[in-house]
Structures are given as C-alpha cells and as structure tokens.
Motif scaffolding. Structure first.
Motif, short mmCIF file in Angstrom:
data_model
loop_
_atom_site.label_atom_id
_atom_site.label_comp_id
_atom_site.label_asym_id
_atom_site.label_seq_id
_atom_site.Cartn_x
_atom_site.Cartn_y
_atom_site.Cartn_z
N GLY A 34 0.30 -1.33 -8.42
CA GLY A 34 0.21 -1.92 -7.30
C GLY A 34 -0.53 -3.42 -7.32
N TRP A 67 2.40 -5.64 -8.57
CA TRP A 67 3.23 -5.85 -7.31
C TRP A 67 2.38 -7.02 -6.41
N THR A 68 1.34 -6.96 -6.38
CA THR A 68 0.59 -7.75 -5.26
C THR A 68 0.70 -9.17 -6.04
N ARG A 118 0.85 -1.30 -0.05
CA ARG A 118 -0.10 0.04 0.05
C ARG A 118 1.16 1.33 -0.14
N ALA A 134 -1.45 4.23 -11.02
CA ALA A 134 -0.64 3.80 -9.99
C ALA A 134 -1.31 2.36 -9.16
N LEU A 135 -2.55 2.49 -9.13
CA LEU A 135 -3.14 1.35 -8.61
C LEU A 135 -3.00 0.02 -9.42
N THR A 181 2.39 1.75 -3.56
CA THR A 181 1.59 2.04 -4.35
C THR A 181 1.34 3.74 -4.39
#
Length: 847
Positions: free
Chosen positions: A677, A680-681, A645, A673-674, A648
């Motif tokens: 994220g 990466w998640t 978080r 950006a999300l 991100t």
C-alpha cells in the motif's frame, strides 16, 4: 499600366481584388473580405467609375491561391535564411516604404495560413486567409508607388517556412509593446550603435547635401557635385536606414534600403552579412562575454526516487519467479510484481471477500504499470500471465464435452418452444398449460458459453455482455485499447461510457438499456459481476488521458487503478546471455493453477484480519488521513485515498489465500500488505504531481526539451529561438519565454553556459542569445521512449525574468509570474511534424 489594367490582370490570375483608398493602405469597402472579386465587369465598374483614382489590393488566402511574406526588416529576413535556408525566388513587389511582398502559392496539402504580425521574427509578417496586400501600381501614403521587382515565377514556399506559418500558435505582441535593446552582443549591432552615418559615408567620400523637414539627411555620392542633387537619404525609417536613389554606385541597388551593416556588407563583402560581421569582430567589435562562474554539474530533476516494488511482501513462490524473471528479462521487478498480483486477483475474485468492521471488499484489483516502448512489457506479461491463460484454456477443454451437451440441450429447448408457440397460436395449447410455461422459462435461460476468464480488448458495451455471461473477468493487456476507447469517446464530445468499469470494480449491479429491434427495448442486468484490470502502457498514454479527460479523473476512474511507475533499465541492459526459465517458473505456474483449481469450486469464503492486523491497518489509515490535508504531502490523493485503502485490504486477503490461509489475515500478512500500500501511495503521488513543486517540474520538462533538441540535431551550440521554432507546434508553446525555466535550470545545474547574451535577454526583441551545452550532455545514458509532448507537459506558470513583463501584461494575453497558464495545447498530433519514428528518443534527466 493603369490601376484598372493591373486589377484585371490580377483577376485573370485568379486573385481576388479590392479597391484601396487613395494614399492609404486600407480597402475602400467595409466588408472587403466578402466583396473582393475576380469578376471583370465589377472590377471595370469599380476602377473606371465608383473608385476611379483608387489603388488596388489583392485578397490573400485559399480562394486567391496565394499568401504573402511581408518583409519590413531585411536583417530579420537574413536571420531567417541563415537559420533555415535560402528562400526560393518568387513573385515579389517592392512596397512604397521600401519593404518587400514575397508572394507564394497556397499550400497544396490542405494546411491553412492565418495572418500574423511579426509571427516569425520581428519585421516579418504573414498575410494569409482573410488578409490583403496593396499591389502595384498603387501609391503609398508617402508618395512612392508599389512596383513589381520580379514577376517571372510564382513559387511554392519551402516546407520549413510552411511549418513556421501554418496555423501558428505564437503569441502576437503589438509592436508598441515589443521591447528593443540599443545594442546586443552582435558585432554589427555594437558597431552600428557606436557609428553614425556621417562617419560611415564621410569616410567613403559622400557629402551631406541637406536635412529636410522630416529629419532625413540627403547625401550626394562621390564623384557627383552637390548642385546635381542627392543620391541617397539616411534616417529613412525609425530604424535609421539608408534609402538609395543612385544607380552609379555598382555595389548598391537603386531603390534599395540598407541598414548600416547591410551597407558595409554590400560595399566591402559582396552582400555577405556574415563576412561583414566577422570583419567587424576581427576589428574588436565584440563585447567580451561575462565570465560565468563554474557550476558543478547536478541532476536536473528535483523529484525523489520512487520506491521499488516490495518484492519481499509477495508469497515465496511468486517472489522467486519475480526475481528470477526480472534478471532473465532485464526488466524492473515492479512490472513483474504488478502482473503477478493481477494474476492472483484474477483467480481469487468472486470466490472470496474480506470483511473488516462494517465494510466488505471484493478481491479484484485495477492495476497498471507505466513503461516506455521497448522496455520488455510483453515478455514480462508472458512470464507472469501465461500460467493463467493456460489454466483458462485447460478448464475450457476439460468442460468441452459438458459444454457441447449443454448447447445441444439449449438448442433442443429452443426448438421445442418454437413448436409449442405455434401450437399455442393455433389454439391447440392453452397459455396456462404448465408444460408450455415450464418450457418458456427454460428457453429464456442464456445460451451456454464456454468458460472464459481473461479478455484482452472489448468495448464497454461488449464488456457488459461478457460480464453477464461469465460474472468474473480479467482484462489483461500490454496495449492502451481500454484507455483509447473510454478516453477517445470523451474527446469527440459524446458521453464517456465508463459505468461498467466503475461498477465492476465494486460488484455493483450493472443495468444496460437499449432501444432494441423488432422485439422492442432490450435490457441487460448484471449482478455481482467483478472485473480485474491489469495494464502495461506507455507513460504518455496515462498522462494524456489523466489530463485531457475530466470525466475519467472526476468520476474516479483513474483513482481505482493502483499505479506503478518504475525506472527504466534501458541503457543499462546487457546482451548475449540467453537464460531459460528455471524451476521457479514451474513452481509459480503450479501454485497459481492449484489455487485457481481450489477456488473454482469454492464460493462464499470470508477472510477477516485478526485484532493485531486490524490495529495495524487502523494506524496506517490514520497516518494517511493526516497527510491528506491541503498543503500536506498526500493532498493530491484526496479522491484516490479511499481506493488505495480498499486495495490494500484486498491485497492482504490475496496474500493470505496465496499462503493457503482461508479465514484469517495475520499481522505478518497485514504488514506485507501495508508495504505494498505504501508503494502504491508513493507512485500515485508521483503520477498526480503532488510530491514536487509544479514550477520545478515545468523547469525540468523545458530543460528536457532543450536537450532533446540538441541531441536530435547533434549540436551543443543553440539559441532559444531555434529550440522554440523547432518545438512550438508540437508542444503548443506560445512564446520563446516559456523556455526560460529550462535554460535557467540547465545553467544553474552546470549543464549549460551562455556564450552570447544572457538569460534575462531571452525573448527581448533583437537581442541575440546563444548557449552551449556541456559535452557530456550528448553522451549521457538515455531511456527509451518518445520525446516530450504536449500531453505530458506540466500545467505550470511561465517563468519570465523578473523585469520582463509590466503590470499591464495581462491585457496583452500574457500570464504574469503570479498567474498560471490556462494549459498547454493538447493536440492529438503530439510529436514534431518533421519527426519520423526512427528519430524518436527520450532522455534521463538525472544521473
């Protein structure tokens, strides 16, 4: 030769001897390992007085310089030699039970051989360090003496045999627990199970003489009258072998023990077991293989493909460079995008922050991209990081004159202070003199250092010093030096010094205290220093340290890294074109250096998301939180979720700065950006192993091991034991049963069929199991890298066939299907001992 004479002879060869209890095989001394000796006086006293009438034993091990292969089953010895090669002729004794003690020289390369019971194959034991053998002329409990068969040469064992017996991690089962089968699919076994000795010998003119009290049948050879005695016995051992006494049958050796197949081979095939078995097969002694249903070939991996880096989320000037460089260098866009974001974080950190509600984030990032050797990491790093390094070098050159002047002033100040210190010491200056006090404070300032932003390799202690000098640093490397330093310290048992990496991620105060020298203790305090880390390393390195170091994982070291594990393009690349960087590379360099120039003189910039962007981020965090519950998709990210978080939000600010927006993070930028994220998640879940069943991944890994074996040896036909013996040391396999999930996966998905035996028979004593891989297996595209190693194996259950292990198996040290293995051995030496660098390879388990 008397027992005393024999004992003195053995001692003269450097072999430590010990007395053996009469008609027994046990030493007469309780602490015989310590008391066994080569001292002639002690030996003479033992065997002429205290232990007169006892047998003699020889202690094996490094001190005596010998080890022994104890052969109780000649069929197993034949199988061993058929698989690995003929054993050399060496010092050999015939035991009282008809077995053999093959004596070999102790390894000259420092390796250790331990005792093992049937550690190689059933009926082949090893006597090494801490062991002993009964030696001639000792009498066996059955009344038969031990005798030397061959005494001329004491040989070294071949390398392949040493690999099998040195420091073995094989699971040793007591003989009473070893399962047997009445008949396997081998022609010799089928024939022997259906044919008794009376039929075999009667057809050749042998006559039954009598049956003794022990149930052994005594036979008289052809041409000899019954009244003249017996020539051989059958039922000699529980294996129903034949012991020969006569010397009048040329094909048979006196005092030799024969199985039924061994007798047939000796009589009709010159001792060739394979020829005898083939003759039986030709006569119809072959169990027809069960027809296996054809299975459509499917991908071996159950893992879903990982998402590709969302390149469209990048600013246009970086996106164009990533796309063009990926095509030119033939590398995944993921690699270039991670490097590009890392470069962006390197120039922005320390000059701006992002504020959201009550929390503030710095703009540095820890990133890694996991790729095999030869996948193009270095060219990609050059394409994305070179502008940053050139900017750093240019700034250092621009400030060269100022730096030289600052150094001169600093040196002058030091000299003045030294001279004034002498005046204060002489009394000509007072300590409260304002001029002296001002000089002391100026001299305490650190020596001016040339501008520096990037660092490739530094110890944690040196990194603290560098951060104290420069405040903001970017560690960018295509090697695993950082992980080797922090992970290596943990393996040696000392405290892992990772505080600097933990604190520099968030800008916390770093304090380092040392004993110091003549001036007393030294203390270094670094405040508000930031570190960005961008690594491109091999998957095995990440796997090794993530699984072997509780310190690194438990304290959140790896949780701070945003991972990328792209699919390799090796095997699909083309060659011959030599494209050069285009206008996009120049644009990328110009925009990155312009941003660096702008921010170099800026401090205190604060970016905040607008209301819509904030709501988007809130919803994204809540959706992630719901998936962190035990049993949910993101449960393995319990520790890493907060860092994802934070990163991100950081990348949202970086994207805004890259678009020349200095204050506000818009909803459009937050959406980009999300997406990063989310990437990466998903990759973090893959690395943590939470998106796929552990047993399924273990099955896939074992399937990969089997295919690697086939490719290395250029064969489609193999046996589970061949694979096990080849990889057991490198992977820390404890038994052949650990390969069962791999064979099961290959068979179920159309990669393999069993040509002899079945999956359920793998690991059962004396059962013969053979399989054949689909020919396409050797032709499938491969990805570059290392073979499967112990450090990357999944911590999974051993998947035994359902009926294989009884309820009492836990007492034998075996994990039942419901119990996880404590973990595979994770040795620093992870590849096969016999595997040279040019033989390393890896495979793609999908299509």
């Amino acid at each position: 030769m008397t027992t005393l004479e024999a004992a003195l002879k053995y001692a003269s060869r450097g072999w430590r001897v010990v007395p053996i209890m009469p008609r027994d095989k046990r030493p007469a001394l309780n602490q015989w390992q310590d008391l066994a000796t080569t001292n002639a006086e002690t030996i003479t006293q033992w065997f002429s007085q205290q232990y007169k009438g006892h047998g003699v034993g020889i202690a094996t091990g490094e001190t005596s310089g010998i080890w022994v292969l104890d052969v109780d089953d000649r069929d197993s010895l034949h199988d061993l030699e058929a698989t690995w090669g003929k054993l050399p002729q060496t010092l050999t004794s015939i035991t009282g039970s008809g077995g053999e003690h093959q004596v070999y020289r102790w390894p000259a390369d420092g390796r250790t051989i331990r005792n093992s019971a049937s550690g190689i194959l059933p009926g082949l034991d090893v006597r090494g360090e801490g062991g002993q053998i009964v030696a001639p002329p000792t009498v066996h409990p059955n009344g038969r003496p031990y005798e030397w068969e061959f005494e001329e040469v004491l040989a070294y064992a071949p390398e392949w045999l040493l690999d099998l017996v040195c420091e073995s991690d094989v699971l040793e089962l007591p003989r009473s627990k070893m399962r047997t089968v009445s008949a396997s699919d081998r022609p010799g076994d089928l024939w022997a199970a259906a044919t008794d000795w009376a039929e075999i010998l009667g057809a050749r003119g042998w006559q039954l003489h009598h049956i003794d009290r022990q149930g052994e049948r005594h036979w008289t050879r052809p041409g000899k009258e019954l009244r003249d005695g017996t020539s051989a016995t059958t039922g000699y051992t529980p294996a129903d072998t034949m012991k020969v006494f006569t010397s009048s049958v040329p094909q048979l050796k006196t005092e030799e023990v024969y199985s039924k197949l061994g007798f047939l081979a000796a009589m009709d095939h010159g001792g060739d077991f394979s020829a005898a078995a083939q003759a039986l097969a030709d006569q119809g002694w072959r169990r027809p293989p069960e027809r296996q249903p054809e299975v459509e070939r499917q991908a071996l991996s159950d893992a879903q493909p990982l998402p590709v880096w969302p390149v469209n989320a990048l600013p246009a000037w970086m996106r164009d460079q990533v796309d063009a460089a990926a095509d030119r260098l033939q590398v995944p866009v993921d690699l270039l995008a991670q490097l590009g974001i890392g470069a962006l974080a390197s120039v922005c950190m320390g000059h701006a922050t992002v504020e959201f509600a009550t929390w503030t984030e710095n703009l540095n990032l820890y990133l890694y991209c996991s790729m095999h050797s030869g996948a193009g990491k270095s060219p990609a790093e050059k394409a994305m990081i070179s502008p940053l390094r050139k900017w750093e070098q240019g700034r250092r050159q621009d400030r060269a004159e100022d730096h030289a002047m600052d150094c001169a002033i600093w040196k002058t100040t030091q000299a003045k202070k030294k001279k004034m210190d002498e005046s204060v010491a002489m009394g000509s200056k007072q300590q409260d003199d304002p001029e002296w006090r001002e000089l002391v404070l100026k001299a305490a300032e650190p020596k001016p250092m040339p501008f520096r932003l990037t660092v490739d390799d530094a110890t944690p202690e040196r990194l603290v010093q560098l951060l104290g000098m420069h405040k903001n640093l970017a560690m960018i490397s295509t090697e695993a030096g950082l992980l080797d330093m922090v992970g290596g310290q943990g393996r040696s048992g000392s405290s892992v010094n990772i505080d600097v990496y933990l604190k520099a991620w968030s800008g916390e105060t770093i304090q380092r205290d040392r004993k110091g020298g003549d001036d007393g203790p030294e203390s270094t305090i670094v405040e508000n220093a930031l570190l960005s880390v961008v690594l491109t390393v091999q998957p095995s390195v990440i796997a090794k340290y993530q699984t072997s170091s509780v310190e690194l994982s438990g304290r959140g070291f790896f949780a701070r890294f945003m991972p990328s594990v792209p699919a390799s393009l090796v095997g699909t690349r083309t060659f011959g074109s030599a494209a050069v960087p285009g206008a996009e590379a120049e644009t990328y360099s110009e925009r990155l250096t312009a941003l660096a120039d702008t921010l170099a003189s800026a401090t205190g910039l604060v970016l905040r998301p607008d209301a819509q962007a904030a709501q988007m981020f809130y919803r994204w965090c809540e959706e992630m939180e719901a998936e962190l519950l035990v049993g949910k998709r993101l449960a393995t990210l319990h520790d890493a979720s907060s860092k994802i978080r934070s990163c991100t939000m950081r990348v949202a600010a970086l994207l805004s700065l890259a678009d020349s927006e200095w204050k506000t993070i818009s909803a459009e930028v937050m959406g980009r950006a999300l997406r990063i994220g989310d990437y990466w998640t998903e990759h973090a879940v893959s690395v943590a192993g939470g998106s796929e069943d552990v047993d399924s991944r273990h099955a896939e890994e074992m399937a990969r091991v089997i295919i690697e074996f086939a490719r290395k040896h250029g064969t489609l036909d193999l046996t589970p034991r061949e694979v096990y013996l080849s990889r057991r040391r490198g992977l820390g396999l404890r038994s052949v049963e650990e390969l069962v999930p791999g064979f099961e996966r290959l068979a179920a998905r159309g990669w393999l069929t069993f040509t002899e035996g079945s999956l359920e028979e793998i690991g059962i004593n004396r059962a013969r199991v053979r399989a054949r891989l689909d020919p396409l297996t050797l032709d499938s595209p491969t990805e570059s890298g290392e073979p499967t190693t112990a450090s990357v194996l999944t911590r999974a259950k051993i998947r035994y066939p359902k009926e294989r292990i009884s309820s009492s198996s836990s007492s034998l040290g075996i994990d039942t299907p419901s119990e996880p293995i404590n973990g595979f051995l994770r040795a620093l030496k992870e590849t096969d001992p016999d595997e040279s660098d040019d033989e390393k390879f890896a495979i793609d388990l999908g299509f």
